[in-house]
Design a protein around this motif. Structure first.
Motif, PDB file in Angstrom:
ATOM      1  N   UNK A 194       0.682  -1.316  -0.116  1.00 42.94           N
ATOM      2  CA  UNK A 194       0.029  -0.002  -0.171  1.00 42.94           C
ATOM      3  C   UNK A 194       0.939   1.349  -0.031  1.00 42.94           C
ATOM      4  N   UNK A 195       1.986   1.152   0.595  1.00 40.75           N
ATOM      5  CA  UNK A 195       2.986   2.387   0.569  1.00 40.75           C
ATOM      6  C   UNK A 195       3.153   2.786  -0.847  1.00 40.75           C
ATOM      7  N   UNK A 196       3.521   2.018  -1.739  1.00 42.29           N
ATOM      8  CA  UNK A 196       4.017   2.217  -3.398  1.00 42.29           C
ATOM      9  C   UNK A 196       2.672   2.705  -3.906  1.00 42.29           C
ATOM     10  N   UNK A 197       1.634   2.197  -3.493  1.00 44.34           N
ATOM     11  CA  UNK A 197       0.331   2.372  -4.099  1.00 44.34           C
ATOM     12  C   UNK A 197      -0.004   3.770  -3.952  1.00 44.34           C
ATOM     13  N   UNK A 198      -0.220   4.093  -2.478  1.00 44.42           N
ATOM     14  CA  UNK A 198      -0.676   5.190  -2.077  1.00 44.42           C
ATOM     15  C   UNK A 198       0.153   6.468  -2.518  1.00 44.42           C
ATOM     16  N   UNK A 199       1.518   6.349  -1.993  1.00 40.74           N
ATOM     17  CA  UNK A 199       2.429   7.527  -2.211  1.00 40.74           C
ATOM     18  C   UNK A 199       2.594   7.977  -3.766  1.00 40.74           C
ATOM     19  N   UNK A 200       2.263   7.083  -4.640  1.00 42.00           N
ATOM     20  CA  UNK A 200       2.405   7.184  -6.046  1.00 42.00           C
ATOM     21  C   UNK A 200       1.273   7.713  -6.750  1.00 42.00           C
ATOM     22  N   UNK A 201       0.012   7.771  -5.852  1.00 44.99           N
ATOM     23  CA  UNK A 201      -1.188   8.156  -6.556  1.00 44.99           C
ATOM     24  C   UNK A 201      -1.757   9.557  -5.877  1.00 44.99           C
ATOM     25  N   UNK A 202      -1.177  10.056  -4.915  1.00 43.74           N
ATOM     26  CA  UNK A 202      -1.824  11.167  -4.323  1.00 43.74           C
ATOM     27  C   UNK A 202      -1.039  12.394  -4.764  1.00 43.74           C
ATOM     28  N   UNK A 203      -0.122  12.390  -5.395  1.00 39.94           N
ATOM     29  CA  UNK A 203       0.430  13.769  -6.028  1.00 39.94           C
ATOM     30  C   UNK A 203      -0.266  14.090  -7.208  1.00 39.94           C
ATOM     31  N   UNK A 204      -0.503  15.449  -7.370  1.00 37.99           N
ATOM     32  CA  UNK A 204      -1.145  16.077  -8.621  1.00 37.99           C
ATOM     33  C   UNK A 204      -0.128  15.405 -10.086  1.00 37.99           C
ATOM     34  N   UNK A 205      -0.567  15.691 -10.967  1.00 33.50           N
ATOM     35  CA  UNK A 205       0.093  15.120 -12.300  1.00 33.50           C
ATOM     36  C   UNK A 205       1.471  15.851 -12.279  1.00 33.50           C
ATOM     37  N   UNK A 206       1.635  17.276 -12.206  1.00 33.63           N
ATOM     38  CA  UNK A 206       2.761  18.024 -12.235  1.00 33.63           C
ATOM     39  C   UNK A 206       3.959  17.636 -11.266  1.00 33.63           C
ATOM     40  N   UNK A 207       3.455  17.207 -10.131  1.00 29.37           N
ATOM     41  CA  UNK A 207       4.324  16.967  -8.948  1.00 29.37           C
ATOM     42  C   UNK A 207       4.601  15.182  -8.724  1.00 29.37           C
ATOM     43  N   UNK A 208       3.779  14.574  -9.476  1.00 27.63           N
ATOM     44  CA  UNK A 208       3.798  13.041  -9.374  1.00 27.63           C
ATOM     45  C   UNK A 208       5.056  12.565  -9.179  1.00 27.63           C
ATOM     46  N   UNK A 209       5.875  12.610 -10.536  1.00 23.97           N
ATOM     47  CA  UNK A 209       7.147  12.118 -10.364  1.00 23.97           C
ATOM     48  C   UNK A 209       8.396  12.348  -9.352  1.00 23.97           C
ATOM     49  N   UNK A 210       8.324  14.003  -9.329  1.00 19.57           N
ATOM     50  CA  UNK A 210       9.444  14.412  -8.334  1.00 19.57           C
ATOM     51  C   UNK A 210       8.987  14.346  -7.033  1.00 19.57           C
ATOM     52  N   UNK A 211       7.956  14.413  -6.720  1.00 14.10           N
ATOM     53  CA  UNK A 211       7.111  14.421  -5.237  1.00 14.10           C
ATOM     54  C   UNK A 211       7.075  12.665  -4.835  1.00 14.10           C
ATOM     55  N   UNK A 212       7.048  11.807  -5.559  1.00 13.23           N
ATOM     56  CA  UNK A 212       7.117  10.735  -5.109  1.00 13.23           C
ATOM     57  C   UNK A 212       8.630  10.168  -5.218  1.00 13.23           C
ATOM     58  N   UNK A 213       9.567  10.895  -5.833  1.00 12.95           N
ATOM     59  CA  UNK A 213      10.791  10.437  -5.612  1.00 12.95           C
ATOM     60  C   UNK A 213      11.544  10.974  -4.330  1.00 12.95           C
ATOM     61  N   UNK A 214      10.876  12.023  -4.010  1.00  8.32           N
ATOM     62  CA  UNK A 214      10.949  12.688  -2.382  1.00  8.32           C
ATOM     63  C   UNK A 214      10.679  11.603  -1.203  1.00  8.32           C
ATOM     64  N   UNK A 215       9.676  10.886  -1.608  1.00  2.00           N
ATOM     65  CA  UNK A 215       8.952  10.179  -0.719  1.00  2.00           C
ATOM     66  C   UNK A 215       9.727   8.920  -0.514  1.00  2.00           C
ATOM     67  N   UNK A 216       9.961   8.329  -1.705  1.00  2.00           N
ATOM     68  CA  UNK A 216      10.659   7.021  -1.903  1.00  2.00           C
ATOM     69  C   UNK A 216      12.108   7.261  -1.297  1.00  2.00           C
ATOM     70  N   UNK A 217      12.775   8.490  -1.477  1.00  2.00           N
ATOM     71  CA  UNK A 217      14.074   8.689  -1.123  1.00  2.00           C
ATOM     72  C   UNK A 217      14.253   8.549   0.645  1.00  2.00           C
ATOM     73  N   UNK A 218      13.083   9.075   1.318  1.00  2.00           N
ATOM     74  CA  UNK A 218      12.845   8.861   2.657  1.00  2.00           C
ATOM     75  C   UNK A 218      12.703   7.328   3.191  1.00  2.00           C
ATOM     76  N   UNK A 219      12.281   6.688   2.223  1.00  2.00           N
ATOM     77  CA  UNK A 219      12.038   5.282   2.336  1.00  2.00           C
ATOM     78  C   UNK A 219      13.429   4.577   2.247  1.00  2.00           C
ATOM     79  N   UNK A 220      14.137   4.811   1.477  1.00  2.00           N
ATOM     80  CA  UNK A 220      15.470   4.453   1.247  1.00  2.00           C
ATOM     81  C   UNK A 220      16.526   4.657   2.450  1.00  2.00           C
TER      82      UNK A 220
END
Length: 422
Positions: free
Chosen positions: A336-362
Protein backbone atom coordinates in the motif's frame (compact mmCIF):
# COMPACT_ATOMS: atom_id res chain seq x y z
CA UNK A 1 -28.86 13.61 -12.19
CA UNK A 2 -25.80 15.63 -11.07
CA UNK A 3 -22.19 14.62 -10.56
CA UNK A 4 -21.25 13.11 -7.20
CA UNK A 5 -19.75 15.55 -4.70
CA UNK A 6 -16.23 14.25 -5.19
CA UNK A 7 -16.52 14.62 -8.97
CA UNK A 8 -17.65 18.20 -8.55
CA UNK A 9 -14.79 18.91 -6.15
CA UNK A 10 -12.26 17.50 -8.59
CA UNK A 11 -13.57 19.77 -11.34
CA UNK A 12 -13.53 22.81 -9.05
CA UNK A 13 -9.92 22.18 -8.03
CA UNK A 14 -8.68 21.47 -11.54
CA UNK A 15 -10.33 24.13 -13.67
CA UNK A 16 -9.14 27.75 -13.76
CA UNK A 17 -11.42 30.41 -12.26
CA UNK A 18 -12.89 27.78 -9.95
CA UNK A 19 -15.45 30.14 -8.36
CA UNK A 20 -17.03 30.83 -11.74
CA UNK A 21 -16.91 27.15 -12.70
CA UNK A 22 -18.51 26.11 -9.40
CA UNK A 23 -21.45 28.43 -10.03
CA UNK A 24 -21.72 27.14 -13.57
CA UNK A 25 -21.79 23.50 -12.51
CA UNK A 26 -24.30 24.15 -9.75
CA UNK A 27 -26.68 25.94 -12.09
CA UNK A 28 -26.12 23.58 -15.04
CA UNK A 29 -25.09 20.19 -13.65
CA UNK A 30 -23.86 17.73 -16.29
CA UNK A 31 -26.21 14.94 -17.16
CA UNK A 32 -25.19 11.56 -15.79
CA UNK A 33 -25.80 10.04 -19.19
CA UNK A 34 -22.91 12.07 -20.58
CA UNK A 35 -20.49 10.57 -18.06
CA UNK A 36 -19.52 6.96 -18.76
CA UNK A 37 -19.89 4.53 -15.87
CA UNK A 38 -16.51 3.10 -14.93
CA UNK A 39 -16.13 -0.54 -15.84
CA UNK A 40 -14.50 -2.67 -13.14
CA UNK A 41 -13.28 -5.30 -15.60
CA UNK A 42 -9.48 -5.69 -15.62
CA UNK A 43 -8.08 -4.38 -18.90
CA UNK A 44 -5.57 -6.82 -20.41
CA UNK A 45 -3.40 -4.11 -21.99
CA UNK A 46 -3.13 -2.17 -18.73
CA UNK A 47 -2.36 -5.39 -16.86
CA UNK A 48 0.36 -6.48 -19.30
CA UNK A 49 2.08 -3.09 -19.32
CA UNK A 50 1.85 -2.75 -15.53
CA UNK A 51 3.22 -6.24 -14.98
CA UNK A 52 6.13 -5.59 -17.32
CA UNK A 53 6.95 -2.28 -15.63
CA UNK A 54 6.74 -3.92 -12.21
CA UNK A 55 9.32 -6.55 -13.12
CA UNK A 56 12.03 -3.96 -12.47
CA UNK A 57 11.38 -4.69 -8.78
CA UNK A 58 12.58 -8.25 -9.39
CA UNK A 59 16.07 -6.77 -9.49
CA UNK A 60 15.80 -5.54 -5.90
CA UNK A 61 14.23 -8.79 -4.73
CA UNK A 62 16.92 -10.88 -6.42
CA UNK A 63 19.66 -8.82 -4.80
CA UNK A 64 18.04 -9.24 -1.37
CA UNK A 65 17.76 -13.00 -1.77
CA UNK A 66 21.06 -13.73 -3.45
CA UNK A 67 23.14 -11.54 -1.13
CA UNK A 68 21.91 -13.56 1.86
CA UNK A 69 23.90 -16.54 0.55
CA UNK A 70 26.65 -14.84 -1.43
CA UNK A 71 27.85 -12.79 1.55
CA UNK A 72 28.97 -15.96 3.34
CA UNK A 73 31.37 -16.87 0.52
CA UNK A 74 32.41 -13.26 -0.07
CA UNK A 75 33.42 -12.97 3.56
CA UNK A 76 35.53 -16.10 3.39
CA UNK A 77 37.11 -15.39 -0.01
CA UNK A 78 38.13 -11.75 0.30
CA UNK A 79 38.36 -11.72 4.11
CA UNK A 80 36.20 -8.78 5.15
CA UNK A 81 35.12 -7.80 8.65
CA UNK A 82 31.63 -7.78 10.14
CA UNK A 83 31.47 -4.00 9.82
CA UNK A 84 32.46 -4.23 6.14
CA UNK A 85 29.72 -6.81 5.63
CA UNK A 86 27.14 -4.51 7.24
CA UNK A 87 28.28 -1.62 5.04
CA UNK A 88 28.25 -3.78 1.91
CA UNK A 89 24.72 -5.01 2.57
CA UNK A 90 23.25 -1.74 3.82
CA UNK A 91 24.90 0.39 1.14
CA UNK A 92 22.38 -0.78 -1.46
CA UNK A 93 19.55 0.93 0.41
CA UNK A 94 21.56 4.09 1.05
CA UNK A 95 22.77 4.36 -2.55
CA UNK A 96 19.29 3.74 -3.87
CA UNK A 97 18.57 7.16 -2.37
CA UNK A 98 20.55 8.68 -5.25
CA UNK A 99 18.52 6.83 -7.84
CA UNK A 100 15.23 7.66 -6.14
CA UNK A 101 15.99 11.38 -6.07
CA UNK A 102 17.23 11.44 -9.66
CA UNK A 103 14.38 9.33 -11.05
CA UNK A 104 11.73 12.00 -10.59
CA UNK A 105 13.49 14.67 -12.63
CA UNK A 106 14.72 12.09 -15.15
CA UNK A 107 11.25 10.66 -15.78
CA UNK A 108 9.80 14.15 -16.26
CA UNK A 109 12.54 14.84 -18.79
CA UNK A 110 12.85 11.65 -20.88
CA UNK A 111 9.57 9.92 -20.00
CA UNK A 112 8.52 7.10 -17.70
CA UNK A 113 9.28 4.26 -20.11
CA UNK A 114 12.86 5.28 -20.87
CA UNK A 115 13.50 5.81 -17.17
CA UNK A 116 12.59 2.16 -16.59
CA UNK A 117 15.10 1.19 -19.28
CA UNK A 118 17.72 3.37 -17.56
CA UNK A 119 17.03 1.62 -14.25
CA UNK A 120 17.63 -1.80 -15.81
CA UNK A 121 20.84 -0.69 -17.57
CA UNK A 122 22.24 0.87 -14.39
CA UNK A 123 21.56 -2.29 -12.39
CA UNK A 124 23.13 -4.38 -15.16
CA UNK A 125 26.38 -2.40 -14.93
CA UNK A 126 26.44 -2.82 -11.16
CA UNK A 127 25.77 -6.57 -11.36
CA UNK A 128 28.57 -7.13 -13.88
CA UNK A 129 31.00 -5.08 -11.79
CA UNK A 130 30.16 -7.08 -8.65
CA UNK A 131 30.49 -10.38 -10.51
CA UNK A 132 34.02 -9.58 -11.69
CA UNK A 133 35.13 -7.65 -8.58
CA UNK A 134 38.75 -8.51 -7.62
CA UNK A 135 38.56 -6.74 -4.26
CA UNK A 136 36.25 -5.22 -1.68
CA UNK A 137 36.62 -1.78 -3.26
CA UNK A 138 35.38 -2.97 -6.65
CA UNK A 139 32.59 -4.89 -4.96
CA UNK A 140 31.45 -1.71 -3.19
CA UNK A 141 31.62 0.23 -6.46
CA UNK A 142 29.32 -2.30 -8.12
CA UNK A 143 27.04 -2.20 -5.12
CA UNK A 144 26.77 1.58 -5.33
CA UNK A 145 25.86 1.50 -9.03
CA UNK A 146 23.35 -1.32 -8.50
CA UNK A 147 21.84 0.66 -5.64
CA UNK A 148 21.27 3.64 -7.92
CA UNK A 149 19.48 1.34 -10.37
CA UNK A 150 17.33 -0.02 -7.55
CA UNK A 151 16.40 3.53 -6.54
CA UNK A 152 15.29 4.29 -10.09
CA UNK A 153 13.17 1.14 -10.29
CA UNK A 154 11.50 1.57 -6.89
CA UNK A 155 10.33 5.05 -7.81
CA UNK A 156 9.40 4.75 -11.48
CA UNK A 157 7.59 1.39 -11.49
CA UNK A 158 4.67 2.43 -9.24
CA UNK A 159 4.44 5.89 -10.86
CA UNK A 160 4.19 4.42 -14.37
CA UNK A 161 1.60 1.85 -13.29
CA UNK A 162 -0.45 4.44 -11.41
CA UNK A 163 -0.55 6.79 -14.39
CA UNK A 164 -1.48 4.05 -16.85
CA UNK A 165 -4.12 2.20 -14.81
CA UNK A 166 -7.87 2.89 -14.74
CA UNK A 167 -9.19 3.95 -11.32
CA UNK A 168 -11.04 0.67 -10.76
CA UNK A 169 -7.90 -1.48 -11.00
CA UNK A 170 -5.17 0.98 -9.97
CA UNK A 171 -4.73 -0.42 -6.45
CA UNK A 172 -4.24 -3.97 -7.70
CA UNK A 173 -1.94 -3.06 -10.56
CA UNK A 174 0.15 -0.62 -8.50
CA UNK A 175 0.83 -3.33 -5.92
CA UNK A 176 2.43 -5.63 -8.50
CA UNK A 177 5.96 -4.28 -7.79
CA UNK A 178 5.70 -5.74 -4.29
CA UNK A 179 4.82 -9.15 -5.73
CA UNK A 180 7.79 -8.89 -8.08
CA UNK A 181 10.11 -8.11 -5.16
CA UNK A 182 8.96 -11.35 -3.52
CA UNK A 183 9.49 -13.28 -6.76
CA UNK A 184 12.98 -11.79 -7.02
CA UNK A 185 13.78 -12.90 -3.46
CA UNK A 186 12.72 -16.43 -4.37
CA UNK A 187 14.94 -16.39 -7.48
CA UNK A 188 17.84 -15.19 -5.34
CA UNK A 189 17.35 -18.02 -2.87
CA UNK A 190 17.17 -20.54 -5.70
CA UNK A 191 20.41 -19.17 -7.14
CA UNK A 192 22.04 -19.60 -3.73
CA UNK A 193 20.83 -23.19 -3.51
CA UNK A 194 21.93 -24.33 -6.96
CA UNK A 195 25.25 -22.48 -7.04
CA UNK A 196 26.43 -23.11 -3.48
CA UNK A 197 28.37 -26.28 -4.40
CA UNK A 198 30.61 -24.48 -6.90
CA UNK A 199 34.13 -23.45 -5.76
CA UNK A 200 34.03 -20.60 -3.24
CA UNK A 201 35.96 -18.23 -5.51
CA UNK A 202 33.39 -18.67 -8.29
CA UNK A 203 29.95 -19.30 -6.77
CA UNK A 204 29.37 -15.85 -5.27
CA UNK A 205 30.51 -14.17 -8.48
CA UNK A 206 27.96 -16.07 -10.54
CA UNK A 207 25.29 -15.42 -7.91
CA UNK A 208 25.79 -11.66 -8.14
CA UNK A 209 26.61 -11.45 -11.84
CA UNK A 210 23.56 -13.50 -12.83
CA UNK A 211 21.39 -10.50 -11.92
CA UNK A 212 22.48 -9.05 -15.23
CA UNK A 213 20.32 -11.52 -17.18
CA UNK A 214 16.95 -10.37 -15.78
CA UNK A 215 18.14 -6.77 -16.16
CA UNK A 216 18.74 -7.35 -19.88
CA UNK A 217 15.38 -9.09 -20.30
CA UNK A 218 13.56 -6.29 -18.50
CA UNK A 219 15.33 -3.58 -20.50
CA UNK A 220 14.36 -5.23 -23.78
CA UNK A 221 10.82 -6.03 -22.67
CA UNK A 222 10.12 -2.47 -21.61
CA UNK A 223 10.74 -1.37 -25.20
CA UNK A 224 7.39 -2.97 -26.04
CA UNK A 225 5.50 -0.97 -23.42
CA UNK A 226 3.48 2.17 -24.18
CA UNK A 227 4.52 5.49 -22.65
CA UNK A 228 2.55 6.88 -19.72
CA UNK A 229 -0.49 8.70 -21.20
CA UNK A 230 -0.30 11.36 -18.50
CA UNK A 231 3.31 12.15 -19.37
CA UNK A 232 2.32 12.39 -23.04
CA UNK A 233 -0.48 14.81 -22.15
CA UNK A 234 2.01 16.98 -20.27
CA UNK A 235 4.06 17.06 -23.46
CA UNK A 236 1.05 18.13 -25.49
CA UNK A 237 1.04 14.83 -27.41
CA UNK A 238 -2.71 14.26 -27.13
CA UNK A 239 -3.12 11.95 -30.12
CA UNK A 240 -0.54 9.47 -28.79
CA UNK A 241 -2.09 9.62 -25.32
CA UNK A 242 -5.54 8.99 -26.76
CA UNK A 243 -4.42 5.85 -28.60
CA UNK A 244 -2.89 4.42 -25.42
CA UNK A 245 -5.94 5.29 -23.33
CA UNK A 246 -8.23 3.56 -25.81
CA UNK A 247 -6.20 0.37 -25.36
CA UNK A 248 -5.95 0.62 -21.56
CA UNK A 249 -9.60 1.56 -21.00
CA UNK A 250 -12.59 -0.74 -21.32
CA UNK A 251 -14.64 1.62 -23.52
CA UNK A 252 -14.00 4.48 -25.91
CA UNK A 253 -16.12 6.74 -23.71
CA UNK A 254 -14.02 5.91 -20.66
CA UNK A 255 -10.85 6.69 -22.61
CA UNK A 256 -12.25 10.05 -23.75
CA UNK A 257 -13.24 10.96 -20.20
CA UNK A 258 -9.79 10.05 -18.84
CA UNK A 259 -8.14 12.14 -21.54
CA UNK A 260 -10.29 15.18 -20.79
CA UNK A 261 -9.56 14.88 -17.06
CA UNK A 262 -5.84 14.79 -17.82
CA UNK A 263 -6.07 17.84 -20.07
CA UNK A 264 -7.90 19.78 -17.38
CA UNK A 265 -5.33 18.77 -14.77
CA UNK A 266 -2.50 19.96 -17.01
CA UNK A 267 -4.28 23.21 -17.77
CA UNK A 268 -4.90 23.88 -14.09
CA UNK A 269 -1.30 23.13 -13.03
CA UNK A 270 0.18 25.44 -15.68
CA UNK A 271 2.58 22.90 -17.16
CA UNK A 272 2.76 24.63 -20.53
CA UNK A 273 6.40 25.57 -20.32
CA UNK A 274 8.18 25.58 -23.66
CA UNK A 275 4.87 25.38 -25.49
CA UNK A 276 3.65 22.19 -23.85
CA UNK A 277 7.00 20.43 -23.47
CA UNK A 278 6.99 19.79 -19.72
CA UNK A 279 10.39 18.86 -18.28
CA UNK A 280 9.77 19.22 -14.55
CA UNK A 281 11.58 22.53 -14.21
CA UNK A 282 10.97 24.25 -10.88
CA UNK A 283 8.91 21.41 -9.39
CA UNK A 284 11.28 20.75 -6.49
CA UNK A 285 11.28 24.42 -5.61
CA UNK A 286 7.49 24.43 -5.47
CA UNK A 287 7.41 21.21 -3.46
CA UNK A 288 10.01 22.11 -0.85
CA UNK A 289 10.21 25.91 -0.69
CA UNK A 290 6.73 27.23 -1.39
CA UNK A 291 4.17 24.41 -1.40
CA UNK A 292 0.48 25.23 -1.18
CA UNK A 293 -1.46 23.97 1.83
CA UNK A 294 -2.96 21.01 -0.08
CA UNK A 295 0.51 20.13 -1.39
CA UNK A 296 1.90 20.23 2.15
CA UNK A 297 -0.77 17.75 3.23
CA UNK A 298 0.15 15.46 0.33
CA UNK A 299 3.86 15.65 1.18
CA UNK A 300 3.19 14.84 4.83
CA UNK A 301 1.04 11.85 3.85
CA UNK A 302 3.52 10.49 1.28
CA UNK A 303 6.62 10.99 3.42
CA UNK A 304 4.85 9.69 6.52
CA UNK A 305 3.68 6.41 5.03
CA UNK A 306 7.14 5.74 3.56
CA UNK A 307 8.82 6.56 6.87
CA UNK A 308 6.60 4.27 8.92
CA UNK A 309 6.89 1.47 6.35
CA UNK A 310 10.58 1.14 7.17
CA UNK A 311 10.66 2.48 10.74
CA UNK A 312 8.31 -0.31 11.84
CA UNK A 313 10.87 -2.91 10.82
CA UNK A 314 9.79 -3.73 7.29
CA UNK A 315 13.47 -4.43 6.61
CA UNK A 316 14.74 -6.52 9.52
CA UNK A 317 18.29 -7.89 9.47
CA UNK A 318 18.75 -11.18 11.27
CA UNK A 319 22.05 -12.89 11.97
CA UNK A 320 22.49 -16.44 13.12
CA UNK A 321 26.00 -17.75 13.65
CA UNK A 322 27.75 -17.28 10.28
CA UNK A 323 24.65 -17.26 8.09
CA UNK A 324 23.31 -13.91 6.98
CA UNK A 325 19.74 -13.44 5.93
CA UNK A 326 18.07 -10.22 5.00
CA UNK A 327 14.46 -10.92 5.86
CA UNK A 328 12.06 -8.47 4.30
CA UNK A 329 8.71 -8.65 6.00
CA UNK A 330 6.74 -7.46 2.96
CA UNK A 331 3.36 -7.09 4.82
CA UNK A 332 -0.38 -5.06 3.82
CA UNK A 333 1.78 -1.82 4.61
CA UNK A 334 4.47 -2.90 2.00
CA UNK A 335 2.25 -2.85 -1.12
CA UNK A 336 0.00 0.00 0.00
CA UNK A 337 2.94 2.35 0.51
CA UNK A 338 3.91 2.20 -3.17
CA UNK A 339 0.28 2.48 -4.27
CA UNK A 340 -0.66 5.39 -2.02
CA UNK A 341 2.42 7.59 -2.38
CA UNK A 342 2.40 7.30 -6.18
CA UNK A 343 -1.28 8.20 -6.62
CA UNK A 344 -1.86 11.18 -4.31
CA UNK A 345 0.43 13.74 -5.98
CA UNK A 346 -1.04 15.98 -8.70
CA UNK A 347 0.17 15.22 -12.22
CA UNK A 348 2.76 17.97 -12.34
CA UNK A 349 4.33 16.91 -9.03
CA UNK A 350 3.84 13.14 -9.15
CA UNK A 351 7.24 11.96 -10.34
CA UNK A 352 9.42 14.31 -8.32
CA UNK A 353 7.13 14.30 -5.30
CA UNK A 354 7.15 10.52 -5.20
CA UNK A 355 10.94 10.52 -5.61
CA UNK A 356 11.21 12.52 -2.37
CA UNK A 357 8.93 10.07 -0.56
CA UNK A 358 10.82 7.02 -1.86
CA UNK A 359 14.11 8.66 -0.87
CA UNK A 360 12.88 8.87 2.72
CA UNK A 361 11.94 5.21 2.44
CA UNK A 362 15.46 4.31 1.33
CA UNK A 363 17.20 6.40 4.00
CA UNK A 364 15.19 4.85 6.82
CA UNK A 365 15.68 1.38 5.31
CA UNK A 366 19.43 1.91 5.17
CA UNK A 367 19.58 3.14 8.75
CA UNK A 368 17.56 0.16 9.97
CA UNK A 369 19.68 -2.32 7.97
CA UNK A 370 22.99 -0.98 9.26
CA UNK A 371 22.03 -0.45 12.90
CA UNK A 372 19.64 -3.31 13.63
CA UNK A 373 22.33 -5.72 14.83
CA UNK A 374 24.14 -3.17 16.96
CA UNK A 375 20.93 -2.13 18.72
CA UNK A 376 19.81 -5.74 19.13
CA UNK A 377 23.09 -6.66 20.82
CA UNK A 378 22.63 -3.76 23.24
CA UNK A 379 18.98 -4.25 24.21
CA UNK A 380 18.25 -7.77 22.84
CA UNK A 381 16.01 -8.65 19.92
CA UNK A 382 12.96 -8.58 22.17
CA UNK A 383 13.78 -5.01 23.14
CA UNK A 384 14.08 -4.01 19.49
CA UNK A 385 10.66 -5.40 18.65
CA UNK A 386 9.08 -3.60 21.60
CA UNK A 387 10.42 -0.37 20.10
CA UNK A 388 9.09 -1.33 16.68
CA UNK A 389 5.69 -2.04 18.21
CA UNK A 390 5.63 1.45 19.71
CA UNK A 391 6.53 3.01 16.35
CA UNK A 392 3.78 0.96 14.69
CA UNK A 393 1.26 2.30 17.20
CA UNK A 394 2.26 5.89 16.38
CA UNK A 395 2.05 5.04 12.69
CA UNK A 396 -1.48 3.71 13.08
CA UNK A 397 -2.61 7.00 14.58
CA UNK A 398 -0.85 8.92 11.79
CA UNK A 399 -2.54 6.85 9.08
CA UNK A 400 -5.97 7.36 10.61
CA UNK A 401 -5.77 11.15 10.76
CA UNK A 402 -3.59 12.07 7.77
CA UNK A 403 -4.37 9.54 5.01
CA UNK A 404 -7.78 9.97 3.32
CA UNK A 405 -9.28 7.02 1.45
CA UNK A 406 -8.55 6.97 -2.30
CA UNK A 407 -10.30 3.75 -3.34
CA UNK A 408 -12.14 3.93 -6.67
CA UNK A 409 -11.22 7.55 -7.41
CA UNK A 410 -9.36 8.81 -10.46
CA UNK A 411 -6.01 10.49 -9.91
CA UNK A 412 -7.63 13.81 -10.77
CA UNK A 413 -10.36 13.27 -8.15
CA UNK A 414 -7.85 12.38 -5.44
CA UNK A 415 -6.49 15.93 -5.46
CA UNK A 416 -9.79 17.21 -4.04
CA UNK A 417 -9.30 15.10 -0.91
CA UNK A 418 -6.41 17.28 0.20
CA UNK A 419 -8.01 20.63 -0.61
CA UNK A 420 -9.10 23.10 2.09
CA UNK A 421 -12.56 22.25 3.39
CA UNK A 422 -14.99 25.13 2.83
Amino acid sequence: MAFSSIQQQSYYSLLPDSDHMEDTLENNPPNANSVPVRNSRLNKHAFAASLLASTTSILLGYDIGVMSGAIVYIREHIHISTIQVEILVGSLNVCSLIGSLAAGKTSDWIGRRWTIVLAAVTFLIGAVLMGFAPSYGYLMAGRVIAGIGVGYSLMIGPVYTTELSPATSRGFLSSLPELCITIGILLGYLANYFLANLPDNINWRIMLGAAGFPAIAIGLGVMLMPESPRWLVMQGRYDEASKILIKTSNTKEEADLRLEEMKMAVSNSETDENQGQFSGKGVWRELLLRPTRPLKRILIAAIGINFFMQATGNDAVVWKETTFTNRHNWDGLGPITWVYSSEIFPMKYRAQGNSIAVSINRVVSGVVSMTFLTIAHKITFAGVFFILAGIAAVGTIFFYFFLPETKGKTLEEIGALFEDKS
